[in-house]
Write a protein that holds these residues in place. Structure first.
Motif, mmCIF file in Angstrom:
data_model
loop_
_atom_site.group_PDB
_atom_site.id
_atom_site.type_symbol
_atom_site.label_atom_id
_atom_site.label_comp_id
_atom_site.label_asym_id
_atom_site.label_seq_id
_atom_site.Cartn_x
_atom_site.Cartn_y
_atom_site.Cartn_z
ATOM 1 N N TRP A 29 0.813 -1.208 0.000
ATOM 2 C CA TRP A 29 0.000 0.000 0.000
ATOM 3 C C TRP A 29 0.852 1.266 0.000
ATOM 4 N N HIS A 30 2.171 1.101 0.010
ATOM 5 C CA HIS A 30 3.067 2.260 0.056
ATOM 6 C C HIS A 30 4.123 2.159 -1.034
ATOM 7 N N THR A 31 3.682 1.847 -2.234
ATOM 8 C CA THR A 31 4.625 1.677 -3.339
ATOM 9 C C THR A 31 5.256 2.996 -3.778
ATOM 10 N N ASP A 32 4.727 4.121 -3.309
ATOM 11 C CA ASP A 32 5.284 5.423 -3.659
ATOM 12 C C ASP A 32 6.420 5.842 -2.730
ATOM 13 N N LYS A 33 6.730 5.016 -1.736
ATOM 14 C CA LYS A 33 7.787 5.340 -0.779
ATOM 15 C C LYS A 33 8.954 4.372 -0.974
ATOM 16 N N PRO A 34 10.073 4.823 -1.575
ATOM 17 C CA PRO A 34 11.223 3.938 -1.807
ATOM 18 C C PRO A 34 11.739 3.326 -0.507
ATOM 19 N N LEU A 35 12.175 2.102 -0.606
ATOM 20 C CA LEU A 35 12.667 1.369 0.557
ATOM 21 C C LEU A 35 13.975 1.962 1.073
ATOM 22 N N LYS A 36 14.077 2.038 2.381
ATOM 23 C CA LYS A 36 15.323 2.448 3.032
ATOM 24 C C LYS A 36 16.019 1.203 3.560
ATOM 25 N N ALA A 37 17.209 0.902 3.036
ATOM 26 C CA ALA A 37 17.937 -0.289 3.465
ATOM 27 C C ALA A 37 19.368 -0.232 2.943
ATOM 28 N N ILE A 38 20.256 -0.996 3.566
ATOM 29 C CA ILE A 38 21.616 -1.127 3.050
ATOM 30 C C ILE A 38 21.571 -1.820 1.701
ATOM 31 N N CYS A 39 20.787 -2.883 1.646
ATOM 32 C CA CYS A 39 20.622 -3.644 0.409
ATOM 33 C C CYS A 39 19.458 -4.598 0.572
ATOM 34 N N VAL A 40 18.989 -5.126 -0.545
ATOM 35 C CA VAL A 40 17.995 -6.202 -0.559
ATOM 36 C C VAL A 40 18.670 -7.427 -1.152
ATOM 37 N N LEU A 41 18.596 -8.543 -0.434
ATOM 38 C CA LEU A 41 19.215 -9.780 -0.875
ATOM 39 C C LEU A 41 18.116 -10.771 -1.278
ATOM 40 N N LEU A 42 18.365 -11.532 -2.338
ATOM 41 C CA LEU A 42 17.364 -12.428 -2.908
ATOM 42 C C LEU A 42 17.883 -13.867 -2.915
ATOM 43 N N PRO A 43 17.904 -14.529 -1.772
ATOM 44 C CA PRO A 43 18.392 -15.910 -1.717
ATOM 45 C C PRO A 43 17.446 -16.865 -2.432
#
Length: 458
Positions: A29-43
């Motif tokens: 519901w908040h796709t207009d707010k970019p994620l704040k993170a060091i990184c996103v990992l996709l195992p």
């Protein structure tokens, strides 16, 4: 901490950082707010999750797990200093065992995909709720989700036979058994079910399936008295002999709004009643079950247990009926700002408790809409509150109005959504000091550095 530390264990396509985070978010519901993170990992495997956690444990890096991002209590929120592990590539259905009636899945498999795969084998995974097209099974298990059929099949906890999870230090705990009865000391999988990612990261599970029903009947019923709602629940449950699978209650103003937005959700019954019940039964004989269901409704009308009823005459009617209940966007889309609740309380007290909250909420300056509906057969009622602003003072005033009184009647601030960050200040209303202390001891023992979903639940 640098995302380059993961280069040795993951492919470049499995590591997202910098500009690549602009299209990521913490909630659907908040796709207009970019994620704040060091990184996103996709195992793509449990071993990769384990390797990631070993590095994070060594570097003291906090970790937040992302699944389908349908959580409603802030469990997927980040502040920018966390590593996010997304389970979206852990999306394999590994096996469907029709003899054991089990399905072995990775944690990123979407619930609706599980439904479809089970259906192809004439089996049923009974857990069902509106977000099934987005919710991933790992998140479903982590929150012990409920939904529309808890009355018959129970919460997620009752539908998990085996589980695999990774601890904060990378240790893999695997209990992937298909057996229903296993009384060999502590049932460790239960520690992870409902713990919202604070004790371990669920990577695989064995789901308990049921034989697919051959009949499905549904109806909308009108009432003016809450006592009549409870009496009708008892009447139908006793006469359907185990086939009653859903019993949803919708308050009048909620029903009016839910059925006024398009022809796809047109009202099955007129706006003449205080309460509307959506009832469902699942059985094994199409004609006999239909006749039995219809005869029970006719008996209830003749004996004034109910005021009005309309029964689904086709599968498309059943889908229409449930579309009304499930599409909560028909409420949210007309709110300037929204606040959600899912409380649990004793069934006989629901009518008066909700009536009192309706009255109190409408007296709060800033509250614009109040809608209630829920799974009354298991005592779970949802509130959606539309409000004029996002002030913390207004939020707390609304929280207090909804939650005040639950403790004295043995209720809970969360029936199925969990605690996350949004409800942890109110956990003491439904858990004793001793219970919370034990929870903290478990957290300290399993995640002593506090890396998994930090700041959530406790």
């Amino acid at each position: 901490m640098s995302h380059s530390l993961f280069d040795s264990i993951l492919q470049p396509s499995q590591i997202l950082s910098g500009e690549n985070l602009r299209d990521r978010y913490h909630h659907i519901w908040h796709t207009d707010k970019p994620l704040k993170a060091i990184c996103v990992l996709l195992p793509t495997s449990t071993q990769e999750v384990s390797d990631i956690m070993k590095i994070c444990h060594q570097q003291l890096s906090p970790v937040v797990v992302h699944g389908g991002l349908t959580n409603l209590v802030g469990s997927t929120e980040t502040s920018g200093h966390e590593v996010v592990i997304s389970t979206e590539k852990l999306n394999l259905i590994e096996e469907i065992d029709t003899s054991s009636r089990t399905m072995t899945v990775q944690s990123g498999v979407i619930l609706e995909t599980i439904h479809n795969a089970a259906g192809e084998k004439d089996l049923l995974f009974p857990l069902n709720f509106g977000a099934r097209g987005s919710a991933q099974i790992g998140g479903v298990i982590s929150t012990n989700a409920g939904g529309l059929r808890v009355l018959k099949y129970g919460m997620t906890r009752q539908l998990i036979l085996g589980l695999e999870a990774v601890l904060a230090d990378g240790t893999i705990i695997s209990s992937m058994k298909k057996i229903i009865k296993d009384n060999s000391a502590y049932d460790l999988k239960q520690l992870f079910i409902g713990s919202e990612g604070t004790l371990g990261i669920i990577t695989r599970a064995i789901l308990k399936l049921e034989e697919a029903p051959k009949s499905r009947n549904a109806a909308y019923i009108g009432f003016n008295s809450y006592d009549k709602v409870v009496a009708f629940l008892k009447f139908m449950d006793s006469n359907l002999a185990g086939k009653l699978s859903g019993f949803e209650l919708i308050w009048r103003n909620s029903y009016e709004q839910m059925t006024s937005t398009s022809d796809a959700v047109r009202p099955p019954l007129p706006y003449d009643y205080n309460y509307y019940v959506l009832i469902e039964s699942l059985g094994s004989h199409t004609q006999n079950d239909h006749e039995e269901f219809q005869n029970l409704l006719e008996h209830a009308l003749e004996n004034e247990l109910i005021l009005d009823a309309v029964m689904a005459q086709s599968l498309s009617d059943v889908e229409w009926f449930f579309r009304i209940r499930e599409d909560v966007n028909n409420l949210v889309d007309f709110m300037k700002h929204d606040q959600h609740f899912d409380i649990s309380l004793p069934i006989p007290l629901i009518g008066d408790y909700i009536a009192e909250r309706y009255k109190s909420l409408k007296e709060i300056d800033g509250v614009e809409q109040v809608y209630a509906f829920g799974h009354v057969a298991d005592g779970n009622i949802h509130f959606m509150i539309g409000k004029s602003n996002l002030s913390l003072e207004l939020k707390r005033t609304i929280d207090h109005c909804i939650y005040n009184g639950l403790k004295s009647i043995g209720g809970s601030v969360s029936a199925e959504h969990g605690i996350g960050t949004h409800k942890k200040d109110y956990l003491e209303l439904c858990r004793s000091t001793e219970e919370i202390a034990l929870m903290k001891s478990l957290k300290a023992a399993m995640d002593p550095k506090g890396l998994l979903n930090p700041g959530k639940v406790l």
